[in-house]
Design an enzyme around this catalytic site. Structure first.
Site, PDB file in Angstrom:
ATOM      1  N   LEU A 105      19.645  -1.920  -4.871  1.00 58.23           N
ATOM      2  CA  LEU A 105      20.668  -2.378  -3.927  1.00 58.23           C
ATOM      3  C   LEU A 105      21.676  -1.267  -3.628  1.00 58.23           C
ATOM      4  O   LEU A 105      21.844  -0.343  -4.431  1.00 58.23           O
ATOM      5  CB  LEU A 105      21.364  -3.610  -4.501  1.00 58.23           C
ATOM      6  CG  LEU A 105      20.405  -4.786  -4.787  1.00 58.23           C
ATOM      7  CD1 LEU A 105      21.025  -5.796  -5.734  1.00 58.23           C
ATOM      8  CD2 LEU A 105      19.988  -5.446  -3.481  1.00 58.23           C
ATOM      9  N   PRO A 106      22.372  -1.341  -2.486  1.00 56.64           N
ATOM     10  CA  PRO A 106      23.209  -0.227  -2.038  1.00 56.64           C
ATOM     11  C   PRO A 106      24.470   0.050  -2.854  1.00 56.64           C
ATOM     12  O   PRO A 106      24.741   1.193  -3.217  1.00 56.64           O
ATOM     13  CB  PRO A 106      23.581  -0.622  -0.602  1.00 56.64           C
ATOM     14  CG  PRO A 106      22.618  -1.679  -0.207  1.00 56.64           C
ATOM     15  CD  PRO A 106      22.264  -2.394  -1.466  1.00 56.64           C
ATOM     16  N   LYS A 215      22.630   9.636 -14.319  1.00 53.20           N
ATOM     17  CA  LYS A 215      22.374   9.816 -12.884  1.00 53.20           C
ATOM     18  C   LYS A 215      23.611  10.366 -12.181  1.00 53.20           C
ATOM     19  O   LYS A 215      23.515  11.284 -11.348  1.00 53.20           O
ATOM     20  CB  LYS A 215      21.967   8.477 -12.272  1.00 53.20           C
ATOM     21  CG  LYS A 215      21.913   8.436 -10.739  1.00 53.20           C
ATOM     22  CD  LYS A 215      20.799   9.296 -10.183  1.00 53.20           C
ATOM     23  CE  LYS A 215      20.802   9.324  -8.656  1.00 53.20           C
ATOM     24  NZ  LYS A 215      20.381   8.060  -8.045  1.00 53.20           N
TER      25      LYS A 215
END
Length: 339
Positions: A105-106, A215
């Site tokens: 999801l964004p 990340k």
């Protein structure tokens, strides 16, 4: 880390013996046979990931998908040769009908919204497995991820791991993504073979939340290196050095970086790169700005000093205003680099 995926005809007979060779360690793993799969979020990254998953899960298994863009779900279903893709009416239906649920999801608010809907009432027992697991591949902040993980544990009686990925749209389509996983060590034997159906490397970074920390640390370095590469190319070319000659120098010396070698910011230096295609494709400048913002938020939480962050944020904000929708290497054009 690599895996050899058996042909569909042999998958059911050989699945239990499938061996996944891992860098730094090796052991035999396999995905569950006759499991039910779910995927939420069929965007630029999610769509090719779900397509790979649909093609590689064991024959007879089903993949239930949902996205607010119904055209994406219908396209995925029509492109699935095995006819094993089912379209759900919402995220809750995906979770109810799946053992292993992947989400891509964004933004943090989208992840919160989806899981609040999923957990608005008790979930039924998993269709096939003894327990349900949620693997969130969204790039969000670690704080939000930990909040959602707690909610899943308390209300869903399920496991939640963060597994953001690296490799871009090209890697997602090719099934060569790298996943950075934050999860209890006991969950890795279940999570890893699932992710290997969509990628080629899985790195266990530590407890839940650390996959995102890894990340964001990586993308912070990428954000800075991209600006540095663009400035270095602009500087050298203005001094009269030919772009390819300068690239050869940088990539054989200490100035080498992913933006200088793999995703050079100067058009014509590398065929097929976003810069050589008018900065189309690749990793969007708006996504880089988002990841930089998330990295800064996470750094504040950890008490880590980022001395270049504010300058980089300004660069990407200004670049996005002038070149919205372009690859983040378009920073070179924003600098006034010669093309």
């Amino acid at each position: 880390m690599s895996t050899s995926i058996c042909s569909r005809a042999l998958r059911r007979s050989t699945l239990s013996a499938r061996s996944f060779k891992l860098s730094a360690r090796a052991f035999s793993q396999s995905v569950s046979r006759d499991a039910s799969w779910g995927f939420i979020g069929l965007g630029a990254m999610g769509y090719p990931m779900a397509k790979n998953l649909a093609a590689k899960i064991p024959e007879g298994d089903t993949l239930t998908v949902f996205d607010v863009n119904t055209a994406s779900t219908e396209k995925l279903q029509s492109e699935s040769s095995s006819q094993n893709v089912r379209i759900a009416k919402g995220p809750k239906e995906v979770a109810q009908n799946s053992d292993n649920i992947i989400s891509a999801l964004p933004e943090p608010q989208h992840v919160k919204s989806v899981f609040n809907e999923i957990l608005s009432e008790s979930l039924p027992k998993p269709p096939s497995e003894s327990s349900r697991i949620f693997i969130d591949c969204s790039t969000i902040d670690p704080i939000t991820s930990r909040e959602v993980a707690k909610l899943v544990k308390e209300k869903g009686d399920a496991d939640f791991v963060d597994a953001p990925m690296s490799g871009g749209v090209v890697g997602a389509a090719a099934g060569t993504l790298t996943f950075m996983v934050g999860a209890d060590k006991s969950l890795i034997s279940r999570v890893e073979p699932i992710l290997m159906l969509m990628g080629k490397k899985v790195w266990h970074m530590g407890p839940q939340g650390t996959g995102l920390s890894g990340k964001l640390a990586n993308n912070y370095a990428l954000a800075i290196n991209n600006i540095a590469a663009a400035e270095a190319f602009n500087l050298g070319i203005r001094w009269g050095i030919q772009p390819k000659a300068l690239a050869d120098l940088l990539n054989s010396a200490t100035g080498k970086s992913w933006p200088s070698e793999v995703n050079p910011p100067v058009p014509g230096v590398k065929e097929g790169s976003p810069s050589s295609k008018d900065y189309t494709g690749g990793f969007g400048v708006s996504l880089m700005r988002k990841d930089l913002r998330l990295a800064m938020t996470a750094a504040h939480e950890a008490g880590a000093k980022l001395v270049l962050a504010d300058v980089a944020r300004t660069v990407y904000e200004e670049t996005e205003k002038e070149h919205k929708g372009k690859d983040f290497s378009v920073v070179y054009r924003w600098l006034g680099g010669k093309e």
